[in-house]
Enzyme design. Structure first.
Site, PDB file in Angstrom:
ATOM      1  N   LYS A 185       1.663  -3.532   8.810  1.00 40.02           N
ATOM      2  CA  LYS A 185       2.826  -2.657   8.824  1.00 40.02           C
ATOM      3  C   LYS A 185       4.028  -3.493   9.237  1.00 40.02           C
ATOM      4  CE  LYS A 185       4.332   1.718  10.544  1.00 40.02           C
ATOM      5  NZ  LYS A 185       3.761   2.979  10.885  1.00 40.02           N
TER       6      LYS A 185
ATOM      7  N   ASP B 271       3.587  13.506  13.784  1.00 39.03           N
ATOM      8  CA  ASP B 271       3.730  13.365  12.332  1.00 39.03           C
ATOM      9  C   ASP B 271       2.368  13.406  11.657  1.00 39.03           C
ATOM     10  OD1 ASP B 271       4.981  13.153   9.937  1.00 39.03           O
ATOM     11  OD2 ASP B 271       5.351  10.997  10.074  1.00 39.03           O
TER      12      ASP B 271
ATOM     13  N   GLY C  13       7.599   5.400   7.309  1.00 37.44           N
ATOM     14  CA  GLY C  13       8.930   5.724   7.786  1.00 37.44           C
ATOM     15  C   GLY C  13       9.628   4.533   8.404  1.00 37.44           C
ATOM     16  N   PHE C  14       8.872   3.563   8.870  1.00 34.11           N
ATOM     17  CA  PHE C  14       9.494   2.430   9.559  1.00 34.11           C
ATOM     18  C   PHE C  14       9.354   1.138   8.781  1.00 34.11           C
ATOM     19  CE2 PHE C  14       8.886   5.662  12.594  1.00 34.11           C
ATOM     20  CZ  PHE C  14      10.001   5.595  13.407  1.00 34.11           C
ATOM     21  N   GLY C  15       8.920   1.268   7.544  1.00 35.37           N
ATOM     22  CA  GLY C  15       8.821   0.081   6.721  1.00 35.37           C
ATOM     23  C   GLY C  15       7.566   0.090   5.885  1.00 35.37           C
ATOM     24  N   PRO C  16       7.446  -0.907   5.005  1.00 33.33           N
ATOM     25  CA  PRO C  16       6.322  -0.955   4.077  1.00 33.33           C
ATOM     26  C   PRO C  16       5.009  -1.372   4.755  1.00 33.33           C
ATOM     27  CG  PRO C  16       7.737  -2.855   3.799  1.00 33.33           C
ATOM     28  CD  PRO C  16       8.396  -1.994   4.827  1.00 33.33           C
ATOM     29  N   VAL C  17       3.903  -0.992   4.124  1.00 36.68           N
ATOM     30  CA  VAL C  17       2.578  -1.390   4.592  1.00 36.68           C
ATOM     31  C   VAL C  17       1.911  -2.207   3.482  1.00 36.68           C
ATOM     32  CG1 VAL C  17       0.348  -0.588   5.434  1.00 36.68           C
ATOM     33  CG2 VAL C  17       2.411   0.726   5.948  1.00 36.68           C
TER      34      VAL C  17
ATOM     35  N   LEU D  99       0.827  -1.208   0.000  1.00 36.90           N
ATOM     36  CA  LEU D  99       0.000   0.000   0.000  1.00 36.90           C
ATOM     37  C   LEU D  99       0.853   1.245   0.000  1.00 36.90           C
ATOM     38  CD1 LEU D  99      -2.711  -0.989   2.627  1.00 36.90           C
ATOM     39  CD2 LEU D  99      -3.045  -0.722   0.177  1.00 36.90           C
ATOM     40  N   GLY D 100       2.018   1.112   0.573  1.00 32.37           N
ATOM     41  CA  GLY D 100       2.878   2.288   0.653  1.00 32.37           C
ATOM     42  C   GLY D 100       4.057   1.989   1.538  1.00 32.37           C
TER      43      GLY D 100
END
Ligand SMILES: *[C@@H]1O[C@H](CO)[C@@H](O)[C@H](O)[C@H]1NC(C)=O
Ligand SMILES: *[C@@H]1O[C@H](CO)[C@@H](O)[C@H](O)[C@H]1NC(C)=O
Ligand SMILES: *[C@@H]1O[C@H](CO)[C@@H](O)[C@H](O)[C@H]1NC(C)=O
Ligand SMILES: *[C@@H]1O[C@H](CO)[C@@H](O)[C@H](O)[C@H]1NC(C)=O
Ligand SMILES: *[C@@H]1O[C@H](CO)[C@@H](O)[C@H](O)[C@H]1NC(C)=O
Length: 811
Positions: free
Chosen positions: A525, A622, A507-511, A503-504
């Site tokens: 996540k 954020d 900042g801490f890894g892909p989803v 999905l995207g």
């Protein structure tokens, strides 16, 4: 004692005056005025007589103020002094004033082209000495008047300029010295060539240039403003071109003097102290020097050196230029193409260049003006003739542009012809220059932050030594009870983390998107393996989110900690995130006003919950459009807030040098000083609100006409009283004015520079949902660019926050 004597002398002087000329303001051909006698104007403002200036031994016929006889406003025989007290003024039967000496020689005379029945000479209360028919007071019929032959002083009602029919020029010329009224080196003239402009000459050359009249003021006097002492006008027609001023209250005197050193000074009379006060003086800064920077260059006092080439131009003689001899000026880097190959670059805040070879038209629009310029290959620039009411009329320049300067305020717009290829090149350069500039600022900020990290790291290290051996985390004393998912099940649900399901990238890894065996859609996540404190973060987020339940927060379903894999499982949001909608032409149509309001309120409530209502008091750190997810009904749900808290006072992931937070949404105090509070979230919220309203990204906002980001744009529109222009046109007619204004207002309150000025989220929710009175917003933080941005930079600075993508890895 001394002052008493003065007073005595003054009064005896006054009485002697009264005796001699108590009512007389006129002489006829049968009378004469001898040295010692005077004429006094009817209103007792001015006096005509003989005087001796300063330390001179010569005598002159002049006109001075009754209130201060040392101020001589006009001298008749300035170039033909009398050596003794034998001077006599007469008016002849032909209506000519003559000044005779002891041997009846004519020292000075007036002239006239007409005769009248009963000529008389009269000193008017304006300080004008006129020759006229006894019974004809019409100024049009005066045979002669001293106002047509000014000396160094411009009095109220006096015209500075040209009678274009007779060719008569009225100009000021300085005295040679305070002892010598003969014509000195300096003069102030109205140059009638091209578009008329006021210049100060030294001898035959231009010393400086007040410039052309732009409807409000001379283009070289940006600080010139309407005032309580005098009113002024500039007249330009086929018959005349002149400037003059008039007193608003005839008992408050004001005069303009060109002094022997060539400095223009305006004085006003202060009745209380009986002194002349200096009201204003002509600027004498370096940039005033006519043509200092040469052709196609511009002068700016805030820069060092003051001269620089206009954008798209280079020094003609680099060697001289670098040794600060700018007189050769600059030349184009890309030649003009003429016609279709050319466009215009807008320069704002400038003093228009020399107009002596300009063409103008009073009734053309700016658009017509542009077309006119484009049609003629010799035309190099255009501008509005009159800046009032948004601008009207047209001025065209042909050939070199000389004597341009920049002002921080009060300047006007100039459109400079450039080859289109050059314009495109500049457009790119401006944005990348901006990036470099911000990169410098940011990297020095990083250095500071870096030092802080070292300090913090050692602190944490020490702390860690104490707690080593346990997996306990700061606020996690209670055991977590949360569904644990099996790695195999998650791998299965996401097609083994296939790229198609991604999905995207956070900042801490892909989803990833996944579908569980029971049919539920999930978002997974997956924490990056290289994330150092991954486990702690994960646990924190899990614990935090598990405790937070609100309809405007994304719901955490569980987690998976297995075989070095750390994952969070969320409910899946089919409509992705807010940024997919508001920044997309097609999709944003789906968000009408009502939906946008609903989203804004939802985010506000979610954030309020995090800040104040939840047990834990979470600062998100954020908040941004891509962290607002939308459910089936377009209800907003805030995501990605768990990671922030675990960072504590340490905002930096020391491994990746990543600041938690995204440029474009970060408050100034956080981005620059690393200070974070709930008010920083409020700032981010304000940015999101303005983005939702305008459909524009703050980070990538670029306006052709100015250099501010979205916040600055919104602010400018607000103070210019046209806030509605901010609204995304795709919102259509579904909004009401008061509602729109309220939302913009709240947005601006949230992005104010100082954290303490920003409302907290409970006030924000109240402001959005009720009709309570809102305070006036102050200037937003992070809305302009660095003051070092140059002239040209005023256009190209897309956003101070632009740099985020290149320096930081924004999530
Ligand atoms: C008076 O003026 C005439 C003409 O300017 C001049 O020739 C003459 O010398 C003057 N006489 C005196 C005494 O200055
Ligand atoms: C009057 O005198 C001035 C200079 O002394 C001269 O320039 C001007 O042409 C004269 N005007 C007339 C009408 O004779
Ligand atoms: C003009 O100024 C005088 C003295 O300062 C004052 O008394 C008078 O009221 C003023 N008149 C107007 C019309 O303002
Ligand atoms: C000025 O522009 C107007 C409108 O374009 C036009 O009608 C007029 O003739 C122009 N005047 C001159 C002197 O060119
Ligand atoms: C442009 O300037 C040149 C040289 O001054 C002149 O010969 C030419 O006629 C001008 N062209 C136009 C369209 O005014």
């Amino acid at each position: 004692m001394k002052s008493f004597t003065h007073l005595f002398v003054f009064y005896s002087f006054l009485f002697s005056l009264l005796r001699i000329s108590i009512t007389q303001d006129t002489i006829t051909p049968t009378q004469s005025l001898r040295d010692g006698g005077t004429l006094v104007s009817a209103g007792q403002s001015f006096q005509l007589g003989f005087f001796r200036p300063g330390n001179s031994n010569s005598r002159y016929l002049g006109i001075w103020y009754m209130i201060s006889s040392e101020i001589v406003a006009w001298v008749a025989n300035r170039d033909a002094p009398l050596s003794d007290h034998s001077g006599v003024l007469k008016v002849t039967g032909d209506g000519i004033l003559v000044l005779l000496n002891s041997t009846n020689g004519v020292v000075w005379s007036s002239n006239t082209s007409r005769t009248v029945e009963n000529p008389v000479a009269q000193l008017l209360d304006t300080g004008n000495l006129v020759v006229k028919d006894r019974n004809d007071d019409n100024p049009e019929n005066f045979l002669w008047q001293s106002f047509d032959y000014p000396c160094d002083t411009l009095l109220p009602e006096m015209k500075l300029g040209w009678n274009l029919v007779t060719g008569l020029e009225r100009f000021l010329s300085s005295w040679r010295s305070t002892d010598d009224p003969s014509q000195g080196a300096f003069s102030i003239r109205l140059d009638p060539r091209g578009l008329p402009q006021v210049v100060t000459m030294e001898g035959d050359s231009i010393k400086n240039r007040a410039g052309s009249w732009n409807g409000l003021r001379f283009t070289g006097y940006p600080q010139f403003r309407p005032n309580l002492v005098f009113d002024y006008e500039f007249v330009l027609n086929e018959k005349e071109v002149y400037y003059r001023f008039k007193l608003l209250n005839t008992s408050v005197f004001s005069r303009y003097l060109e002094n022997p050193s060539g400095v223009g000074q305006r004085f006003t009379w202060r009745d209380r102290t009986h002194t002349w006060e200096l009201f204003s003086t002509s600027q004498a800064d370096q940039c005033e020097s006519y043509g200092l920077c040469g052709a196609y260059a511009t002068c700016n006092m805030n820069r060092s050196p003051v001269c620089s080439c206009l954008e798209g131009f280079l020094p003609k003689s680099p060697k001289y230029w670098d040794s600060i001899d700018w007189s050769d000026g600059c030349v184009r880097t890309t030649p003009l193409e003429c016609n279709d190959g050319d466009g215009f670059l807008k320069h704002t805040g400038v003093k228009l260049p020399d107009t002596s070879s300009c063409w103008y038209n009073k009734s053309m629009s700016l658009k017509e003006c542009e077309g006119m310029c484009l049609k003629n290959c010799n035309c190099t620039a255009y501008a509005s003739l009159d800046v009032r009411g948004g601008g009207s009329g047209c001025v065209l320049w042909f050939g070199s542009l000389i004597d341009t300067r920049e002002y921080s305020e009060g300047g006007q717009d100039l459109y400079l012809r450039m080859a289109i290829s050059e314009l495109e090149h500049l457009e790119k350069k401006r944005c990348s220059d901006k990036q470099k500039l911000v990169a410098i600022i940011v990297s020095s900020a990083l250095l500071f932050v870096g030092m802080t990290i070292v300090a913090l790291a050692s602190y944490i290290w020490k702390k860690k030594l104490k707690t080593q051996g346990t997996t306990q985390i700061s606020h996690g004393k209670e055991d977590m009870e949360l569904p644990m998912f099996d790695l195999a099940a998650i791998a299965n649900a996401t097609d083994n983390f296939s790229n198609n399901k991604k999905l995207g990238e956070g900042g801490f890894g892909p989803v990833y998107k996944g579908k569980l065996a029971d049919g539920r859609d999930i978002a997974v996540k997956r924490l990056s393996k290289n994330s150092k404190q991954g486990l702690n973060e994960l646990k924190n987020e899990v614990i935090l989110i598990a405790k937070l339940q609100h309809r405007n927060l994304v719901k955490l379903l569980g987690c998976c900690i297995q075989e070095n894999e750390n994952m969070l499982i969320y409910e899946y949001m089919p409509n992705k995130s807010l940024d997919f909608f508001i920044f997309d032409q097609a999709k944003s149509k789906l968000l009408d006003w009502h939906k946008r309001i609903n989203i804004i309120r939802g985010i506000a409530k979610g954030l309020l919950y995090l800040h104040e209502d939840s047990r834990l008091r979470i600062i998100h750190r954020d908040l941004k459009a891509s962290n607002i997810l939308l459910d089936n009904n377009m209800n907003p749900k805030i995501s990605d807030f768990g990671l922030a808290k675990s960072f504590g006072g340490d905002q930096i992931d020391s491994k990746t040098n990543r600041i938690i937070g995204s440029y474009g949404y970060m408050s100034p105090e956080y981005a620059v000083h690393g200070q974070y509070s709930i008010k920083s979230d409020v700032f981010s919220f304000g940015v999101v609100v303005l983005e939702i309203l305008s459909g524009k990204k703050n980070k990538e906002f670029c306006h052709p006409d100015h250099h501010v980001n979205l916040l600055g744009h919104a602010w400018n529109l607000w103070i210019e009283d046209k806030p509605m222009e901010l609204i995304d046109e795709l919102v259509g007619n579904s909004c009401t004015l008061s509602s729109v204004l309220r939302h913009i207002h709240v947005g601006l309150l949230c992005v104010q520079q100082r954290p303490e000025d920003r409302p907290n989220m409970s006030s924000v929710v109240q402001m959005l949902t009720s009709e309570i009175l809102l305070p006036k917003p102050k200037q937003p933080g992070f809305f302009t660019d660095s003051p070092t941005a140059d002239f040209s930079g005023k256009h190209g600075t897309c956003s101070a926050n632009e740099i985020s993508n290149t320096v930081f890895e924004a999530r």
